[in-house]
Scaffold this motif. Sequence first.
Motif, PDB file in Angstrom:
ATOM      1  N   LEU A 154     -60.463-108.516  19.766  1.00  0.00           N
ATOM      2  CA  LEU A 154     -61.760-108.390  20.435  1.00  0.00           C
ATOM      3  C   LEU A 154     -61.808-107.131  21.289  1.00  0.00           C
ATOM      4  O   LEU A 154     -62.725-106.304  21.148  1.00  0.00           O
ATOM      5  CB  LEU A 154     -62.039-109.633  21.291  1.00  0.00           C
ATOM      6  CG  LEU A 154     -63.379-109.663  22.007  1.00  0.00           C
ATOM      7  CD1 LEU A 154     -64.531-109.700  21.018  1.00  0.00           C
ATOM      8  CD2 LEU A 154     -63.455-110.870  22.935  1.00  0.00           C
ATOM      9  N   GLU A 155     -60.810-106.944  22.139  1.00  0.00           N
ATOM     10  CA  GLU A 155     -60.780-105.779  23.020  1.00  0.00           C
ATOM     11  C   GLU A 155     -60.631-104.484  22.214  1.00  0.00           C
ATOM     12  O   GLU A 155     -61.299-103.491  22.486  1.00  0.00           O
ATOM     13  CB  GLU A 155     -59.641-105.910  24.025  1.00  0.00           C
ATOM     14  CG  GLU A 155     -59.613-104.805  25.047  1.00  0.00           C
ATOM     15  CD  GLU A 155     -58.486-104.965  26.061  1.00  0.00           C
ATOM     16  OE1 GLU A 155     -57.724-105.950  26.015  1.00  0.00           O
ATOM     17  OE2 GLU A 155     -58.353-104.070  26.910  1.00  0.00           O
TER      18      GLU A 155
ATOM     19  N   GLN B 229     -63.832-103.468  20.524  1.00  0.00           N
ATOM     20  CA  GLN B 229     -64.809-102.961  21.485  1.00  0.00           C
ATOM     21  C   GLN B 229     -64.504-101.526  21.919  1.00  0.00           C
ATOM     22  O   GLN B 229     -65.421-100.713  22.038  1.00  0.00           O
ATOM     23  CB  GLN B 229     -64.885-103.886  22.686  1.00  0.00           C
ATOM     24  CG  GLN B 229     -65.572-105.199  22.336  1.00  0.00           C
ATOM     25  CD  GLN B 229     -65.769-106.051  23.550  1.00  0.00           C
ATOM     26  OE1 GLN B 229     -64.847-106.692  24.029  1.00  0.00           O
ATOM     27  NE2 GLN B 229     -66.989-106.019  24.055  1.00  0.00           N
TER      28      GLN B 229
ATOM     29  N   TYR C 195     -70.080-106.316  19.321  1.00  0.00           N
ATOM     30  CA  TYR C 195     -69.381-107.456  19.916  1.00  0.00           C
ATOM     31  C   TYR C 195     -69.334-108.644  18.951  1.00  0.00           C
ATOM     32  O   TYR C 195     -68.295-109.289  18.809  1.00  0.00           O
ATOM     33  CB  TYR C 195     -70.059-107.854  21.232  1.00  0.00           C
ATOM     34  CG  TYR C 195     -69.315-108.938  21.962  1.00  0.00           C
ATOM     35  CD1 TYR C 195     -68.132-108.653  22.633  1.00  0.00           C
ATOM     36  CD2 TYR C 195     -69.782-110.248  21.977  1.00  0.00           C
ATOM     37  CE1 TYR C 195     -67.422-109.645  23.305  1.00  0.00           C
ATOM     38  CE2 TYR C 195     -69.096-111.244  22.641  1.00  0.00           C
ATOM     39  CZ  TYR C 195     -67.924-110.944  23.307  1.00  0.00           C
ATOM     40  OH  TYR C 195     -67.228-111.922  23.958  1.00  0.00           O
ATOM     41  N   CYS C 196     -70.448-108.901  18.261  1.00  0.00           N
ATOM     42  CA  CYS C 196     -70.482-110.045  17.339  1.00  0.00           C
ATOM     43  C   CYS C 196     -69.453-109.880  16.213  1.00  0.00           C
ATOM     44  O   CYS C 196     -68.795-110.851  15.807  1.00  0.00           O
ATOM     45  CB  CYS C 196     -71.882-110.228  16.767  1.00  0.00           C
ATOM     46  SG  CYS C 196     -72.619-108.740  16.029  1.00  0.00           S
TER      47      CYS C 196
ATOM     48  N   CYS D 111     -66.667-108.031  16.447  1.00  0.00           N
ATOM     49  CA  CYS D 111     -65.346-108.143  17.083  1.00  0.00           C
ATOM     50  C   CYS D 111     -64.963-109.610  17.257  1.00  0.00           C
ATOM     51  O   CYS D 111     -63.811-109.993  17.033  1.00  0.00           O
ATOM     52  CB  CYS D 111     -65.330-107.442  18.437  1.00  0.00           C
ATOM     53  SG  CYS D 111     -65.576-105.669  18.359  1.00  0.00           S
ATOM     54  N   GLN D 112     -65.932-110.427  17.663  1.00  0.00           N
ATOM     55  CA  GLN D 112     -65.676-111.859  17.821  1.00  0.00           C
ATOM     56  C   GLN D 112     -65.261-112.489  16.497  1.00  0.00           C
ATOM     57  O   GLN D 112     -64.328-113.293  16.453  1.00  0.00           O
ATOM     58  CB  GLN D 112     -66.913-112.573  18.349  1.00  0.00           C
ATOM     59  CG  GLN D 112     -67.193-112.370  19.798  1.00  0.00           C
ATOM     60  CD  GLN D 112     -68.418-113.148  20.228  1.00  0.00           C
ATOM     61  OE1 GLN D 112     -69.490-113.023  19.646  1.00  0.00           O
ATOM     62  NE2 GLN D 112     -68.240-113.958  21.266  1.00  0.00           N
ATOM     63  N   GLN D 113     -65.951-112.119  15.431  1.00  0.00           N
ATOM     64  CA  GLN D 113     -65.643-112.679  14.110  1.00  0.00           C
ATOM     65  C   GLN D 113     -64.218-112.324  13.682  1.00  0.00           C
ATOM     66  O   GLN D 113     -63.464-113.181  13.238  1.00  0.00           O
ATOM     67  CB  GLN D 113     -66.654-112.170  13.075  1.00  0.00           C
ATOM     68  CG  GLN D 113     -66.445-112.691  11.678  1.00  0.00           C
ATOM     69  CD  GLN D 113     -66.731-114.175  11.562  1.00  0.00           C
ATOM     70  OE1 GLN D 113     -67.530-114.726  12.308  1.00  0.00           O
ATOM     71  NE2 GLN D 113     -66.066-114.828  10.637  1.00  0.00           N
TER      72      GLN D 113
ATOM     73  N   ALA E  57     -61.770-111.438  15.638  1.00  0.00           N
ATOM     74  CA  ALA E  57     -60.831-112.079  16.572  1.00  0.00           C
ATOM     75  C   ALA E  57     -60.548-113.511  16.153  1.00  0.00           C
ATOM     76  O   ALA E  57     -59.414-114.006  16.315  1.00  0.00           O
ATOM     77  CB  ALA E  57     -61.375-112.036  17.996  1.00  0.00           C
ATOM     78  N   GLN E  58     -61.526-114.188  15.591  1.00  0.00           N
ATOM     79  CA  GLN E  58     -61.308-115.554  15.105  1.00  0.00           C
ATOM     80  C   GLN E  58     -60.344-115.565  13.922  1.00  0.00           C
ATOM     81  O   GLN E  58     -59.612-116.529  13.723  1.00  0.00           O
ATOM     82  CB  GLN E  58     -62.631-116.191  14.696  1.00  0.00           C
ATOM     83  CG  GLN E  58     -63.528-116.526  15.853  1.00  0.00           C
ATOM     84  CD  GLN E  58     -64.854-117.100  15.382  1.00  0.00           C
ATOM     85  OE1 GLN E  58     -65.036-117.465  14.229  1.00  0.00           O
ATOM     86  NE2 GLN E  58     -65.807-117.171  16.305  1.00  0.00           N
TER      87      GLN E  58
ATOM     88  N   CYS F 115     -70.074-108.971  10.853  1.00  0.00           N
ATOM     89  CA  CYS F 115     -69.922-110.418  11.030  1.00  0.00           C
ATOM     90  C   CYS F 115     -70.732-111.204  10.005  1.00  0.00           C
ATOM     91  O   CYS F 115     -70.449-112.378   9.755  1.00  0.00           O
ATOM     92  CB  CYS F 115     -70.306-110.830  12.447  1.00  0.00           C
ATOM     93  SG  CYS F 115     -72.024-110.453  12.880  1.00  0.00           S
TER      94      CYS F 115
END
Length: 165
Positions: A67-68, A71, A77-78, A80-82, A84-85, A127
């Motif tokens: 995630l970091e 970024q 961000y969306c 990065c979140q995907q 990261a999962q 994402c």
Amino acid sequence: MQLFAGTKPAIRSVLDTPAGVTSMHTWCREADYDFAVDTDRYFCVTPLKGQAQVILDLDLQFEQHELEFGQVLGYPYCCCQQVAQMTEAGIDAYAAVVAHWQFTGDYQLINPSGYLVGDSLISHLPCSPHCKASLALAKQTLLFLRTHTTELRELLSTNHYLISD
């Protein structure tokens, strides 16, 4: 192109040869970009002074950092979140899933399938096939390319060390 277009604050990639490292370092010094490279020839380029090594160090962390890291590279961000999962170990499997998505209409601009050969307007895995944040980045990059076509051709023809053999 995303770095030049201002849609990414930094890039991280890998160079095939020590000569490539030397050429990239020379270009960065001449263009006043910050540059760092590790022992495996992974490198970071950014206009942010003193940040290239910080970004490379973040990528080398053993703790989850997707995630970091995404970024600091300017990914939405969306997205990065995907990723990261999926964790870093699952990124290649996720890329295989994304490769089968159907990108329709304007969203064809966010198809990352040509990224490895330099033929994509985004350099991250979106994402979804309808990611509005990725589409906004792709459109900004496309506008930059259309606006600066002549200058980019001139740059590539006069700076032979930017073109890999």
